[in-house]
Design a protein around this motif. Structure first.
Motif, PDB file in Angstrom:
ATOM      1  N   LEU A 133       6.343   1.110  -3.011  1.00  0.00           N
ATOM      2  CA  LEU A 133       5.682   2.269  -3.617  1.00  0.00           C
ATOM      3  C   LEU A 133       4.983   3.103  -2.550  1.00  0.00           C
ATOM      4  O   LEU A 133       5.040   4.340  -2.586  1.00  0.00           O
ATOM      5  CB  LEU A 133       4.684   1.815  -4.680  1.00  0.00           C
ATOM      6  CG  LEU A 133       3.810   2.922  -5.293  1.00  0.00           C
ATOM      7  CD1 LEU A 133       4.664   3.992  -5.967  1.00  0.00           C
ATOM      8  CD2 LEU A 133       2.806   2.326  -6.275  1.00  0.00           C
ATOM      9  N   SER A 134       4.334   2.452  -1.599  1.00  0.00           N
ATOM     10  CA  SER A 134       3.627   3.211  -0.565  1.00  0.00           C
ATOM     11  C   SER A 134       4.603   4.023   0.282  1.00  0.00           C
ATOM     12  O   SER A 134       4.298   5.152   0.687  1.00  0.00           O
ATOM     13  CB  SER A 134       2.801   2.273   0.321  1.00  0.00           C
ATOM     14  OG  SER A 134       3.640   1.347   0.989  1.00  0.00           O
ATOM     15  N   GLU A 135       5.799   3.470   0.540  1.00  0.00           N
ATOM     16  CA  GLU A 135       6.803   4.237   1.280  1.00  0.00           C
ATOM     17  C   GLU A 135       7.299   5.415   0.456  1.00  0.00           C
ATOM     18  O   GLU A 135       7.519   6.510   0.977  1.00  0.00           O
ATOM     19  CB  GLU A 135       7.972   3.335   1.678  1.00  0.00           C
ATOM     20  CG  GLU A 135       7.641   2.338   2.769  1.00  0.00           C
ATOM     21  CD  GLU A 135       8.884   1.727   3.382  1.00  0.00           C
ATOM     22  OE1 GLU A 135       9.896   2.452   3.534  1.00  0.00           O
ATOM     23  OE2 GLU A 135       8.845   0.529   3.696  1.00  0.00           O
ATOM     24  N   THR A 184       5.696  -3.286  -2.665  1.00  0.00           N
ATOM     25  CA  THR A 184       5.106  -2.573  -1.531  1.00  0.00           C
ATOM     26  C   THR A 184       5.874  -1.301  -1.181  1.00  0.00           C
ATOM     27  O   THR A 184       5.357  -0.448  -0.450  1.00  0.00           O
ATOM     28  CB  THR A 184       5.042  -3.474  -0.288  1.00  0.00           C
ATOM     29  OG1 THR A 184       6.369  -3.781   0.159  1.00  0.00           O
ATOM     30  CG2 THR A 184       4.308  -4.774  -0.588  1.00  0.00           C
ATOM     31  N   GLN A 233       5.650   7.062  -1.707  1.00  0.00           N
ATOM     32  CA  GLN A 233       4.601   8.084  -1.751  1.00  0.00           C
ATOM     33  C   GLN A 233       4.556   8.914  -0.473  1.00  0.00           C
ATOM     34  O   GLN A 233       3.984  10.007  -0.469  1.00  0.00           O
ATOM     35  CB  GLN A 233       3.247   7.410  -1.999  1.00  0.00           C
ATOM     36  CG  GLN A 233       3.124   6.806  -3.392  1.00  0.00           C
ATOM     37  CD  GLN A 233       1.925   5.891  -3.533  1.00  0.00           C
ATOM     38  OE1 GLN A 233       1.431   5.334  -2.546  1.00  0.00           O
ATOM     39  NE2 GLN A 233       1.443   5.719  -4.757  1.00  0.00           N
ATOM     40  N   GLN A 234       5.171   8.400   0.604  1.00  0.00           N
ATOM     41  CA  GLN A 234       5.189   9.126   1.876  1.00  0.00           C
ATOM     42  C   GLN A 234       6.500   9.858   2.126  1.00  0.00           C
ATOM     43  O   GLN A 234       6.594  10.642   3.077  1.00  0.00           O
ATOM     44  CB  GLN A 234       4.943   8.143   3.033  1.00  0.00           C
ATOM     45  CG  GLN A 234       3.628   7.385   2.953  1.00  0.00           C
ATOM     46  CD  GLN A 234       2.428   8.302   2.961  1.00  0.00           C
ATOM     47  OE1 GLN A 234       2.380   9.259   3.734  1.00  0.00           O
ATOM     48  NE2 GLN A 234       1.462   8.030   2.094  1.00  0.00           N
ATOM     49  N   ASP A 281       3.861   6.392  -9.650  1.00  0.00           N
ATOM     50  CA  ASP A 281       3.032   5.291 -10.143  1.00  0.00           C
ATOM     51  C   ASP A 281       3.573   4.760 -11.469  1.00  0.00           C
ATOM     52  O   ASP A 281       3.568   3.547 -11.720  1.00  0.00           O
ATOM     53  CB  ASP A 281       1.586   5.756 -10.326  1.00  0.00           C
ATOM     54  CG  ASP A 281       0.869   5.973  -8.999  1.00  0.00           C
ATOM     55  OD1 ASP A 281       1.339   5.431  -7.973  1.00  0.00           O
ATOM     56  OD2 ASP A 281      -0.153   6.678  -8.995  1.00  0.00           O
TER      57      ASP A 281
END
Length: 256
Positions: A225-227, A223, A229-230, A244
């Motif tokens: 990965l979403s952080e 999870t 990406q931000q 990715d």
């Protein structure tokens, strides 16, 4: 986990609590709907922590206050080990933490200070007071409390990580990396510490060490990965496709 008895599950819950693996704690609690009466207080203590972390702070405080008023079970020589029961120190600590989650910062400070005075040699009250002050925008005060926590427990990985976060915010990247190295040495499976190492290396424009740290972080906690990406500092070093790809490598997949 389903093969464990109630006492073993509670001990696993304690390990999850110590390592801040709160999703694991929630899974343990899901298997503890009914426990033998001597284990009820321990189960209710963990349930209070879970409630607090889910913003159900009124319920959590009610449980903690009930447990604080309840006398611990008497010693019984016939038992090969004592009945687990939260002690006054940890009940006071988690009362302070719950008040912090509820936004009652002054009351939280009072509770955490009371816990520290009750047992100055234990680290949790100092650690959570440090986290409170960090969130309140008082980094120097937070740093002092975190150092007090580490003076009592040098292997408290979350405190090393919290110190590193303060140093990253102050652009003291090399010092932050030293603290993160300690956190990872103590607990190699602490995903957030690896993620912060990636942030630190990215701040130094060190792409390869940042990528290596991200692979480990993503492997331990996909999870994150979403952080990533931000995070602006990571986006300056890696494209979305590269992030990715790192996540795919961590999962054992192929490059997209």
């Amino acid at each position: 986990m389903s093969a464990l008895n109630a006492g073993e599950r509670l001990r696993l819950g304690r390990v999850a609590l110590a390592l801040e693996l709160y999703p694991t704690l929630d899974r343990v609690l899901g298997l503890l709907d009914a426990v033998p009466e001597p284990l009820t207080a321990e189960r209710n203590f963990m349930e209070a922590i879970s409630l607090a972390r889910r913003d159900r702070t009124v319920e959590a405080l009610a449980v903690l206050d009930y447990l604080a008023a309840e006398a611990p079970p008497p010693a019984d020589a016939r038992r090969p080990w004592p009945v687990p029961h939260p002690d006054a120190y940890e009940l006071t600590v988690w009362r302070g933490v719950t008040l912090m989650y509820a936004g009652q910062m002054d009351s939280a400070r009072e509770a955490l200070d009371a816990a520290a005075q009750r047992d100055p040699g234990r680290p949790e009250a100092y650690y959570f007071r440090g986290m409170l002050e960090a969130n309140a925008g008082r980094p120097d005060v937070a740093r002092n409390y975190l150092k007090n926590a580490l003076a009592g427990a040098a292997r408290l990985a979350p405190a090393w990580e919290a110190l590193a976060t303060l140093d990253l915010d102050a652009d003291k990247v090399e010092i932050a990396l030293q603290s993160l190295a300690r956190a990872v040495e103590i607990n190699p499976r602490r995903a957030t510490a690896h993620f912060l190492r990636a942030i630190a290396h990215a701040k130094l424009s060190q792409a390869e060490p940042a990528a290596a740290a991200l692979r480990v972080a993503f492997q331990l906690d996909p999870t994150l990965l979403s952080e990533a990406q931000q995070a602006d500092v990571l986006k300056r070093l890696f494209t979305p496709a590269q992030l990715d790809a790192l996540a795919a490598e961590a999962a054992g997949g192929d490059h997209p």
